[in-house]
Write a protein that holds these residues in place. Structure first.
Motif, mmCIF file in Angstrom:
data_model
loop_
_atom_site.group_PDB
_atom_site.id
_atom_site.type_symbol
_atom_site.label_atom_id
_atom_site.label_comp_id
_atom_site.label_asym_id
_atom_site.label_seq_id
_atom_site.Cartn_x
_atom_site.Cartn_y
_atom_site.Cartn_z
ATOM 1 N N ASP A 85 6.039 15.263 -1.339
ATOM 2 C CA ASP A 85 4.648 14.806 -1.369
ATOM 3 C C ASP A 85 3.859 15.713 -2.297
ATOM 4 O OD1 ASP A 85 4.570 12.575 0.371
ATOM 5 O OD2 ASP A 85 4.710 13.916 2.112
ATOM 6 N N ASN A 104 0.497 9.719 -3.407
ATOM 7 C CA ASN A 104 1.446 10.144 -4.436
ATOM 8 C C ASN A 104 1.396 9.198 -5.620
ATOM 9 O OD1 ASN A 104 2.585 12.338 -2.957
ATOM 10 N ND2 ASN A 104 3.744 10.858 -1.736
ATOM 11 N N GLN A 105 1.276 9.770 -6.803
ATOM 12 C CA GLN A 105 1.256 8.947 -8.010
ATOM 13 C C GLN A 105 1.902 9.753 -9.134
ATOM 14 O OE1 GLN A 105 -2.644 7.457 -9.517
ATOM 15 N NE2 GLN A 105 -1.588 7.530 -11.477
ATOM 16 N N LEU A 129 6.826 8.501 0.093
ATOM 17 C CA LEU A 129 6.303 7.177 -0.225
ATOM 18 C C LEU A 129 5.425 7.196 -1.465
ATOM 19 C CD1 LEU A 129 5.274 6.061 3.384
ATOM 20 C CD2 LEU A 129 7.298 5.308 2.083
ATOM 21 N N ASP A 183 0.828 -1.218 0.000
ATOM 22 C CA ASP A 183 0.000 0.000 0.000
ATOM 23 C C ASP A 183 0.856 1.259 0.000
ATOM 24 O OD1 ASP A 183 -2.339 -1.363 -0.155
ATOM 25 O OD2 ASP A 183 -2.749 -1.335 1.993
ATOM 26 N N THR A 184 1.977 1.208 0.711
ATOM 27 C CA THR A 184 2.957 2.304 0.637
ATOM 28 C C THR A 184 4.351 1.694 0.597
ATOM 29 O OG1 THR A 184 3.188 2.506 3.023
ATOM 30 C CG2 THR A 184 1.539 3.931 1.986
ATOM 31 N N TYR A 185 5.241 2.365 -0.125
ATOM 32 C CA TYR A 185 6.625 1.891 -0.208
ATOM 33 C C TYR A 185 7.499 3.030 -0.703
ATOM 34 C CZ TYR A 185 5.445 1.611 -5.142
ATOM 35 O OH TYR A 185 5.031 1.939 -6.404
ATOM 36 N N GLY A 204 6.110 11.593 -4.436
ATOM 37 C CA GLY A 204 6.433 10.286 -3.879
ATOM 38 C C GLY A 204 7.901 9.921 -3.972
ATOM 39 N N GLY A 216 2.697 4.396 -3.758
ATOM 40 C CA GLY A 216 1.739 3.346 -3.421
ATOM 41 C C GLY A 216 0.331 3.895 -3.263
ATOM 42 N N ARG A 217 -0.644 2.981 -3.391
ATOM 43 C CA ARG A 217 -2.050 3.416 -3.483
ATOM 44 C C ARG A 217 -2.527 4.154 -2.245
ATOM 45 N NH1 ARG A 217 -1.709 -2.108 -2.777
ATOM 46 N NH2 ARG A 217 -1.432 -2.541 -4.985
ATOM 47 N N ALA A 218 -1.903 3.884 -1.084
ATOM 48 C CA ALA A 218 -2.344 4.579 0.133
ATOM 49 C C ALA A 218 -1.503 5.819 0.449
ATOM 50 C CB ALA A 218 -2.299 3.610 1.317
ATOM 51 N N SER A 219 -0.538 6.145 -0.443
ATOM 52 C CA SER A 219 0.402 7.244 -0.150
ATOM 53 C C SER A 219 -0.136 8.601 -0.575
ATOM 54 C CB SER A 219 1.727 6.996 -0.871
ATOM 55 O OG SER A 219 1.552 7.147 -2.278
#
Ligand code: CU
Length: 474
Positions: free
Chosen positions: A140, A471-472, A464, A36-38, A136, A466-469
């Motif tokens: 952020d 950031n994309q 970070l 979910d985050t990395y 990310g 990931g889908r829960a971060s």
């Protein structure tokens, strides 16, 4: 009976085969799933690329401009939504930011109401890593109501552009971009900016206008036309019925550019070209790309349109050689960046995805370097489509294309048109520590996995993905 026994064995084997395929598919799916985050460094560690900790770990946020120096230029960019369009300071393209070489530039980015958050990446400007604007990786995403300040010294001279690097496959095409011009310290001469852009569902525009744009210029005047392709696909540009010189590519001057006529130039996605165009004694000059023109001349002066020439100006043999400033023959590192395509899972999503060195998603290799390394990279494309490859924070020089060595001016790029079937050899010096994206600038392709990083050993990041971060970057 014997026949029954055999068919039972076949049935069992069949069931076993199906089970095995399901098991392997399930494993491939699971293996492709990202947490979910990395941190980006963790992603590449999964692929076997551990950031070397020989030196004390430094963070991307350590790489900033001199904090004690005052800004020479201050700009505010307010990101907002206007219907389906995204804007900076209520316009798209956003305002052209003009600075002089050596200026310390300070840009405050405010997000008024872009729900996904925004960033600003300075495309082609080799900024300190903390100012690179990649959600990310170096910061952020800036949420609605929030702000982020970019500070960097404009060391280069030339034509650049800025754009959001958060959900970039949507935000750039919808309008979050603008021109960034670094003039020589003594000031620029007569010039024009031409941003080529296709908003979703609309015809191509030049500086936001579909069709023809006019700019006043005197007869006989030489105009530097700064063209940037902010679209996802390559385009061509040419000068109708006139000679021109290609003064610069991706913000680097061409050495001894000669005059050419009847040739078009490829401008890949994200790339820039500075053309020197002479206004005729009577009439006007017309710079063209498919669907749009920039007409330079006195008010009302006519300039005929012309179809695109069939011949290309080839930067591989244009201009005169000059020292590169490093010796690629004594490279410290040689890397391959092989672009392909195959079916598989990308973060759990099945599809026909791009591959880098045969890998996809969390298994793609990063390119690890140390400061000062001379790097030679072999870029090849067997994926069936063209890819505009963009490296952040650095420029590389084209040494060879499809087995033919470069014979012209050093051809420095930050955005390179890699056609299907192409083999490029490029070289550069790793002289800007940090974590840098190295990706396809057809931004939907980056989202489809054509994205990796140039990473300096010992550099980490507190940000970070990931889908829960939230950031994309793609
Ligand atoms: Cu691509």
């Amino acid at each position: 009976m014997k026949g029954q026994g055999i068919s039972r064995v076949v049935r069992l084997l069949g069931a076993g085969g199906v089970g095995l395929v399901l098991l392997l598919t399930g494993w491939a799916w699971l293996n492709s799933r990202l947490p979910d985050t990395y941190a980006v460094t963790e992603m590449h560690a999964h692929a076997g690329q551990h950031t070397d900790q020989r030196v004390p770990a430094r963070s991307v946020i350590d790489f900033v401009a001199d904090v004690s120096r005052n800004a020479d230029v201050k700009v505010e960019l307010v990101a907002g939504t206007e219907g389906n369009r995204l804007t900076f300071n209520a316009t798209s393209p956003g305002p052209t930011i003009r600075v002089r070489q050596g200026d310390l530039v300070e840009v405050v980015l405010r997000n008024q109401d872009v729900p996904d958050g925004v960033t600003v990446h300075w495309h082609g400007v080799d900024v300190p890593n903390a100012m690179d604007g990649v959600a990310g990786v170096t910061q952020d995403a800036v949420r609605p109501g929030e702000a982020f300040t970019y500070r960097f010294v404009a060391e280069q001279v030339g034509t650049f552009w800025y754009h959001s690097h958060q959900v970039s496959h949507q935000q750039v095409i919808r309008g979050l971009f603008g021109a960034f011009v670094i003039e020589p310290a003594g000031g620029a001469g007569v010039e024009a900016v031409a941003l080529l852009h296709s908003y979703p569902g609309e015809s191509r525009s030049l500086n936001g206008t579909v069709g023809e744009v006019r700019q006043d210029a005197h007869p006989g005047e030489r105009v530097r036309v700064r063209i940037a392709n902010t679209d996802n696909s390559p385009t061509v540009v040419w000068v109708a019925e006139g000679a021109y010189r290609l003064l610069a590519i991706d913000g680097t001057d061409v050495n001894e550019p000669t005059e050419v006529t009847g040739r078009k130039l490829t401008l890949t996605a994200g790339a820039r070209a500075d053309l020197e165009v002479r206004v005729p004694e009577s009439g006007a000059a017309r710079v063209q790309a498919p669907g749009v023109s920039l007409v330079l001349g006195p008010p009302g002066a006519m300039a005929p349109e012309s179809p695109a020439p069939t011949e290309f100006l080839d930067p591989l043999s244009y201009g005169t050689p000059a020292p590169l400033g490093f010796d690629p023959a004594t490279a410290d590192l040689e890397y391959e960046y092989r672009i392909g395509r195959r079916p598989g899972f990308l973060d759990g999503r099945p599809g026909y995805w791009w591959t880098i060195n045969g890998k996809m998603g969390r298994n793609v290799p990063a390119f690890m370097v140390d400061p000062g390394d001379v790097v030679v990279m072999r870029l090849s494309n067997r994926s069936g489509e063209v890819h505009p490859m963009h490296l952040h924070g650095h420029h590389y020089v084209v040494l060879e294309r499809n087995g033919v060595a470069a014979t012209g001016s050093p051809w420095w790029v930050d955005s390179l048109n890699v056609e299907n079937g192409d083999d490029f050899v490029v070289g550069f010096v790793a002289d800007n520590p940090g974590l840098w994206m190295d990706h396809c600038h057809n931004l939907p392709h980056a989202r489809e996995g054509l994205m990796t990083h140039l990473m300096y050993n010992g550099v980490g990041t507190p940000f970070l993905l990931g889908r829960a971060s939230g950031n994309q970057p793609e």
